[in-house]
Structures are given as C-alpha cells and as structure tokens.
Enzyme design. Sequence first.
Site, PDB file in Angstrom:
ATOM      1  N   GLY A  97      -2.724  -6.236  18.246  1.00 21.73           N
ATOM      2  CA  GLY A  97      -1.436  -6.740  17.759  1.00 21.73           C
ATOM      3  C   GLY A  97      -1.548  -8.032  16.981  1.00 21.73           C
ATOM      4  N   TYR A 107       8.801  -2.040  10.632  1.00 19.41           N
ATOM      5  CA  TYR A 107       7.907  -1.478   9.610  1.00 19.41           C
ATOM      6  C   TYR A 107       8.510  -0.239   8.939  1.00 19.41           C
ATOM      7  CZ  TYR A 107       3.541   0.006   7.405  1.00 19.41           C
ATOM      8  OH  TYR A 107       2.586   0.367   6.490  1.00 19.41           O
ATOM      9  N   GLY A 123      -2.710  -8.103  13.731  1.00 17.58           N
ATOM     10  CA  GLY A 123      -2.700  -7.844  12.294  1.00 17.58           C
ATOM     11  C   GLY A 123      -4.113  -7.785  11.732  1.00 17.58           C
ATOM     12  N   LEU A 124      -5.101  -7.510  12.607  1.00 20.84           N
ATOM     13  CA  LEU A 124      -6.495  -7.423  12.154  1.00 20.84           C
ATOM     14  C   LEU A 124      -7.028  -5.994  12.266  1.00 20.84           C
ATOM     15  CD1 LEU A 124      -7.830 -10.760  13.744  1.00 20.84           C
ATOM     16  CD2 LEU A 124      -7.092 -10.359  11.382  1.00 20.84           C
ATOM     17  N   SER A 125      -6.101  -5.042  12.395  1.00 18.61           N
ATOM     18  CA  SER A 125      -6.425  -3.613  12.356  1.00 18.61           C
ATOM     19  C   SER A 125      -7.312  -3.129  13.493  1.00 18.61           C
ATOM     20  CB  SER A 125      -7.071  -3.238  11.015  1.00 18.61           C
ATOM     21  OG  SER A 125      -6.148  -3.399  10.006  1.00 18.61           O
ATOM     22  N   ASP A 146       0.825  -1.227   0.000  1.00 18.72           N
ATOM     23  CA  ASP A 146       0.000   0.000   0.000  1.00 18.72           C
ATOM     24  C   ASP A 146       0.850   1.263   0.000  1.00 18.72           C
ATOM     25  OD1 ASP A 146       0.688  -0.279   2.752  1.00 18.72           O
ATOM     26  OD2 ASP A 146      -1.349   0.165   3.480  1.00 18.72           O
ATOM     27  N   ASP A 159      -5.685  -0.175   5.840  1.00 18.65           N
ATOM     28  CA  ASP A 159      -6.528  -0.605   6.957  1.00 18.65           C
ATOM     29  C   ASP A 159      -7.727   0.326   7.158  1.00 18.65           C
ATOM     30  OD1 ASP A 159      -4.329  -2.189   7.061  1.00 18.65           O
ATOM     31  OD2 ASP A 159      -3.600  -1.469   8.997  1.00 18.65           O
TER      32      ASP A 159
HETATM   33  C1  GLA Z   1      -0.035  -2.481   8.487  1.00 20.87           C
HETATM   34  C2  GLA Z   1      -0.227  -1.081   7.942  1.00 20.87           C
HETATM   35  C3  GLA Z   1      -0.817  -1.118   6.517  1.00 20.87           C
HETATM   36  C4  GLA Z   1      -0.011  -2.053   5.619  1.00 20.87           C
HETATM   37  C5  GLA Z   1       0.226  -3.401   6.290  1.00 20.87           C
HETATM   38  C6  GLA Z   1       1.145  -4.284   5.493  1.00 20.87           C
HETATM   39  O1  GLA Z   1      -1.276  -3.109   8.662  1.00 20.87           O
HETATM   40  O2  GLA Z   1      -1.090  -0.344   8.769  1.00 20.87           O
HETATM   41  O3  GLA Z   1      -0.876   0.179   5.984  1.00 20.87           O
HETATM   42  O4  GLA Z   1       1.181  -1.451   5.226  1.00 20.87           O
HETATM   43  O5  GLA Z   1       0.762  -3.263   7.593  1.00 20.87           O
HETATM   44  O6  GLA Z   1       0.559  -4.633   4.294  1.00 20.87           O
END
Ligand code: GLA
Length: 358
Positions: free
Chosen positions: A107, A206, A109-111, A20, A157
């Site tokens: 934490g 990141y 990875g589900l936003s 992204d 996200d």
């Molecule tokens: C996190 C960031 C996103 C994206 C992902 C990896 O979720 O918030 O913007 O970069 O990592 O795809």
Amino acid sequence: MSERWFRAPGRVNLIGDHTDYNEGFVLPLAIDLSCTVRARARADGIVHLRSLDLEGAVELAADGSTEPADVKAVWGRYAAGVLRTLAARGRPAAGMDAVVSSTIPLGAGLSSSAALSVSLALALNDAAGFELPLLDLARACQEAEQVALGVPVGIMDQLASLAGKRGHALLIDCRSLEVEPTPLPRELAILVVHTGVSRALVDSGYAERRQACETVAARLELRSLRDATPAQVADEPRARHVVSENARVLEAARALEAGDIAALGPLLTASHQSLRDDFEVSTHELDTLVLALLEAGAPGARLTGAGFGGCVLALASRDAAAAIVETATRRYRSRTGHEPQAFVFSAVDGAGAIPHAP
Ligand code: GLA
C-alpha cells in the site's frame, strides 16, 4: 524436482500518474525492492503457496478455475487471478509448490502487488514449461490484478517490473506499449519517502477517476484522452490533469536524456499540483511531505503512484540527499505525527529467474 527462484522488482514512477489507462505516457523505473518466489513443480494440478510475510497458505486449482473472490487471503487472490489469466492464454494446468517473500511495503505505491503477480507468473509458466512474450505476460498480470480485486488498473506497474533496466528509467507509451530506456544521471538520487499512511486501491477513488476520464473522452468522441488537446479539456479538471501530465512526462524524458536535472524539479512539482488540484488524489500527509521536501532543498517533489496515501518522490543530488531527508522527515513527523520511512532507490533490471541464494 529442483527448486527454481524468480524475482520481480517493485517500481517507482518518476512522473506520469493516471496517464497509463488513458493511453498516455509514464516514466517509471524498477527499484531494488522485490518479491521473490521459490518454486518447485508438482504433478497433481494443485498450486500451493505460502507467504513468509503475510498470513495464510493458499491452495488453488492449477487450471485457473479457483474464483479469486473465494480466496480468503487477499494476496492469494492475486495468485488466483494470475492462474486464471495465464490459463486463458494457454498455460497447461501444471501444479506448483512455492514460497513467496517480499521486501516491498504494501500500500505504499511501490507496486508490491504487481511484483507479486509478475514473480508468480514467471514461476507458474516455468513450472508448466510455458512461455509468453513480455508484453503478453505484462497484460496477463494486469488483467490478473483486475480480476483479483475488481480495480481497473493500467499496465504501467507490471510492464515496469518486467522491462526494468539497470541505471535507466523507462519512457513507456501506453498506447503502443513501446518501452524506451532512458539513462538516469549518476549524480541524481531517487529519493522516496513513505508518508506512513497506506492506501488500498480497492477503497480509493481509482475506479471513479478512470471512469471520469473515459466519460470525457467519449463526450469528445476520442478513443482516449491521449488524443485530447489542452483547449478541449480546459474546463475539465480530471482530463486537464491527464493532458498536462502527458506533456510533462515527455518534457521530463527529454530533460533526462539531456542530463538537465535542473529542468526536472519544476516538472515534478507541477505534476504534484495537478494531481492535488485537478485530479484530487492527494492527501494532507502527501501535501505536507512534498512541502517539507521542497523546503529542505529538494529541486522537485510529487506524490507517486495512484495517490490517496503511500509515497512521495523527490529529486536530489547524491551529495545533498541525506541532509534533505533528515530535515524533511523531522518536519513531516512533527507536523503530522506520522512516522515516515525514507528510501534511496537504484534502477534495476526487470523480473526474471535468479540463482539460488547461497
Ligand atoms: C496504480 C495502477 C497503475 C497506474 C497508477 C497511477 O499504480 O496500478 O496502473 O494507473 O496507479 O499512475
């Protein structure tokens, strides 16, 4: 003043990670776990928030002047960030009392943080009688997360949480920000398993990964890696991931449209290998879980989200999903000693006001 409720879903990304912020393609869906904000406008220019799940109440200046880093509770920093970026877009300094609660694991990875920012932004705008177009709201929430924690996140996200569509994944072009909903075949189960090991974006690599991508793009004199060809990045593992992942996303979207589930599996697994070997954001636990899911019969599996911990996504037919989860989680548990947590998600509509619970 009457109470108003707002809900913002988390998201899981089918394919397209670390693309992204390179103006590439992603294919997420909004999931049936969400953050809810119950809010009442107040007249005194103070925003008072309480979380049902996390510690500490926070009190913030409604004009966005509270410095996010000065807020003790980490979740409150996101709120301060949202107030700041909305104020910069002209939101009047209206106060609000609100209670926040979420069903999204942190934490993973589900936003969970995007769902928090988006639901708060909707409530704050409503309390101030202020409106923003969807893309501006997504950008405001993205910037809010950047100012809150100093991590240069992309827009996937927040946009997925806002633009979600029931029964659909979203093909997002992160350059034009065009969102194309793509129907998910009914027989497809979106299986997600948490490794039991959380990650924090702040102390993950990141920002370093994003920087590495931008350095290669600058060296190639490109606006972003979106424009790089495979030949240009053949000797650059980080950039190679981005270029190959963009191609996989487009192929996966075509396969979904054609209802060709068999073609999806290998694309997911190739995405994992690329994130593991070229982008180096996998972990022993993520690799072990991907392998266990493939061994158990999943046609494809990959880490999803930023990596460094969190969840693995696998595809399965609805009939096979339960047996695959059972076998894979048993093996994963015995190989790592961690307790996995499995979900089967449905794609839901994006964030908005909701009727009060009875
Ligand atoms: C996190 C960031 C996103 C994206 C992902 C990896 O979720 O918030 O913007 O970069 O990592 O795809």
